[in-house]
Design a protein around this motif. Structure first.
Motif, PDB file in Angstrom:
ATOM      1  N   THR A  93       0.842  -1.206   0.000  1.00 19.76           N
ATOM      2  CA  THR A  93       0.000   0.000   0.000  1.00 19.76           C
ATOM      3  C   THR A  93       0.875   1.253   0.000  1.00 19.76           C
ATOM      4  O   THR A  93       0.612   2.231  -0.701  1.00 19.76           O
ATOM      5  N   ALA A 153      -6.536  -6.681  -1.330  1.00 12.69           N
ATOM      6  CA  ALA A 153      -7.265  -7.906  -0.983  1.00 12.69           C
ATOM      7  C   ALA A 153      -8.246  -8.258  -2.096  1.00 12.69           C
ATOM      8  O   ALA A 153      -9.453  -8.163  -1.933  1.00 12.69           O
ATOM      9  N   ARG A 158     -15.410 -15.698  -1.054  1.00 16.38           N
ATOM     10  CA  ARG A 158     -16.554 -15.806  -0.152  1.00 16.38           C
ATOM     11  C   ARG A 158     -17.664 -16.571  -0.856  1.00 16.38           C
ATOM     12  O   ARG A 158     -17.874 -16.385  -2.056  1.00 16.38           O
ATOM     13  N   PHE A 217     -10.182  -3.113   4.596  1.00 20.60           N
ATOM     14  CA  PHE A 217      -9.783  -4.112   5.600  1.00 20.60           C
ATOM     15  C   PHE A 217     -10.893  -5.130   5.830  1.00 20.60           C
ATOM     16  O   PHE A 217     -10.950  -5.783   6.851  1.00 20.60           O
ATOM     17  N   GLU A 218     -11.777  -5.240   4.845  1.00 18.34           N
ATOM     18  CA  GLU A 218     -12.958  -6.102   4.930  1.00 18.34           C
ATOM     19  C   GLU A 218     -13.833  -5.695   6.107  1.00 18.34           C
ATOM     20  O   GLU A 218     -13.810  -4.542   6.516  1.00 18.34           O
ATOM     21  N   ARG A 222     -14.069 -11.237  10.164  1.00 18.13           N
ATOM     22  CA  ARG A 222     -12.699 -11.362   9.653  1.00 18.13           C
ATOM     23  C   ARG A 222     -12.025  -9.998   9.482  1.00 18.13           C
ATOM     24  O   ARG A 222     -11.007  -9.878   8.796  1.00 18.13           O
ATOM     25  N   CYS A 224      -9.739  -6.938   9.554  1.00 21.33           N
ATOM     26  CA  CYS A 224      -8.286  -6.972   9.753  1.00 21.33           C
ATOM     27  C   CYS A 224      -7.879  -6.354  11.106  1.00 21.33           C
ATOM     28  O   CYS A 224      -8.099  -5.168  11.335  1.00 21.33           O
ATOM     29  N   PRO A 225      -7.230  -7.137  11.962  1.00 16.45           N
ATOM     30  CA  PRO A 225      -6.807  -6.582  13.254  1.00 16.45           C
ATOM     31  C   PRO A 225      -5.610  -5.641  13.118  1.00 16.45           C
ATOM     32  O   PRO A 225      -5.263  -4.931  14.056  1.00 16.45           O
TER      33      PRO A 225
END
Ligand code: HEM
Length: 285
Positions: A93, A153, A158, A217-218, A222, A224-225
């Motif tokens: 990024t 991503a 899915r 980060f979706e 899920r 993204c942490p």
């Protein structure tokens, strides 16, 4: 990074792993590419073991072999995950942000002005503080725009349990001139160019934790942490990069999203150290 993870590797080994990893990323869901890189890492593990006393040598691999009791396939899997996390997320990024800025000199100048002004405020110790980070309003727009346009991503799978319409970052119905790098779109208090998002304020639309229209980060379970951390890292990297260097692009380039997000010619640049003559910009330690 290969060196840090696998320990003291030769130049040839580093190139070989980099090549295998690039194939692996290209065919992320391809079993042969995965098998080839696993085989190479397993061989490196064997080699480190044969090397004896300083088992594992340097690097993360060395520590894993010495201090953890993990099966070899788990060690290899761990190394691949770290290679992936280290190159395909924040670093990529950041790379795209620099590319987009290079294509858009006005944005580059505005970002540099913002970062230079912060550099003057570094508590006299040449280090940024939290207040500096939260004052990077234009830089945040650049990061949001780089995440929107250069979303990494792209191959997450899915299974839809029911019919869904999935429209996000490059949809003209949501973003006017969607394929153009335009960090200012995030400053527009309205940013309601389309019928679809007219009920959202720009702040809601831009909220990467909850917006249905902006989700680099979706979301959901899920999510993204590493989202906050990566934004912070990109902002700090941009700060040090633009306050230390200027650069020129050596070769034309363009983005490709197949099979993964990339710049086809590797985005070659020549860096020049900035000579800071302005007294408002103290040299960094
Ligand atoms: C710009 C940088 C990053 C982007 C764009 C990004 C994007 C994403 C996305 C889209 C997912 C969801 C994957 C899925 O739905 O299966 C994800 C998951 C994840 N990310 Fe990131 N990520 C970034 C940086 C990071 C960093 C720096 C870390 C760690 C420090 C990290 C750790 C993780 C983990 C552990 C998951 C899995 C979460 C789960 O499945 O519960 N990410 N990331």
């Amino acid at each position: 990074m290969v060196n840090q993870l696998l320990g003291a590797s030769t130049e040839t080994e580093i190139k070989e792993i980099a090549h295998l990893f690039s194939d692996f990323v290209d065919g992320c869901l391809s079993l042969p590419a995965w098998e080839r890189i696993i085989r190479k890492i397993n061989k490196t593990i064997e080699k480190r073991r044969r090397e004896g006393s300083s088992e594992g040598g340097n690097g993360v691999l060395g520590r894993l072999l010495k201090e953890e009791n993990l099966p070899d396939n788990e060690v290899a899997d761990f190394i691949i995950n770290l290679l992936f996390a280290g190159s395909e997320t924040t670093a990529k990024t950041m790379f795209f942000a620099v590319y987009f800025l290079t294509q858009c000199p006005v944005a580059m100048q505005q970002l540099q002005d913002e970062q230079d002004s912060l550099r003057g405020d570094c508590n006299g110790v040449g280090m940024l503080a939290w207040q500096d980070y939260i004052a990077m309003s234009f830089t945040m727009c650049v990061i949001d725009e780089a995440l929107r346009l250069g979303g990494i991503a792209i191959w997450l799978m899915r299974e839809a349990k029911e019919e869904v319409v999935y429209q996000v970052h490059l949809d003209e119905n949501l973003y006017k001139e969607a394929t153009t790098f335009n960090p200012w779109r995030w400053m527009d208090p309205e940013n309601q160019h389309t019928v679809l998002n007219m009920f959202l304020t720009n702040k809601e639309k831009r909220n990467w934790r909850s917006s249905p229209f902006y989700c680099p980060f979706e979301g959901g379970a899920r999510f993204c942490p590493g989202a906050e951390l990566s934004r912070l890292q990109i902002a700090l990297s941009l700060h040090y990069f633009v306050t230390t260097y200027t650069w020129s692009q050596l070769k034309e380039d363009r983005m490709s999203f197949f099979p993964s997000a990339r710049l086809v010619n590797g985005f070659q640049i020549r860096l020049t150290k900035r000579h800071v003559t302005d007294n408002t910009l103290p040299s960094q330690n």
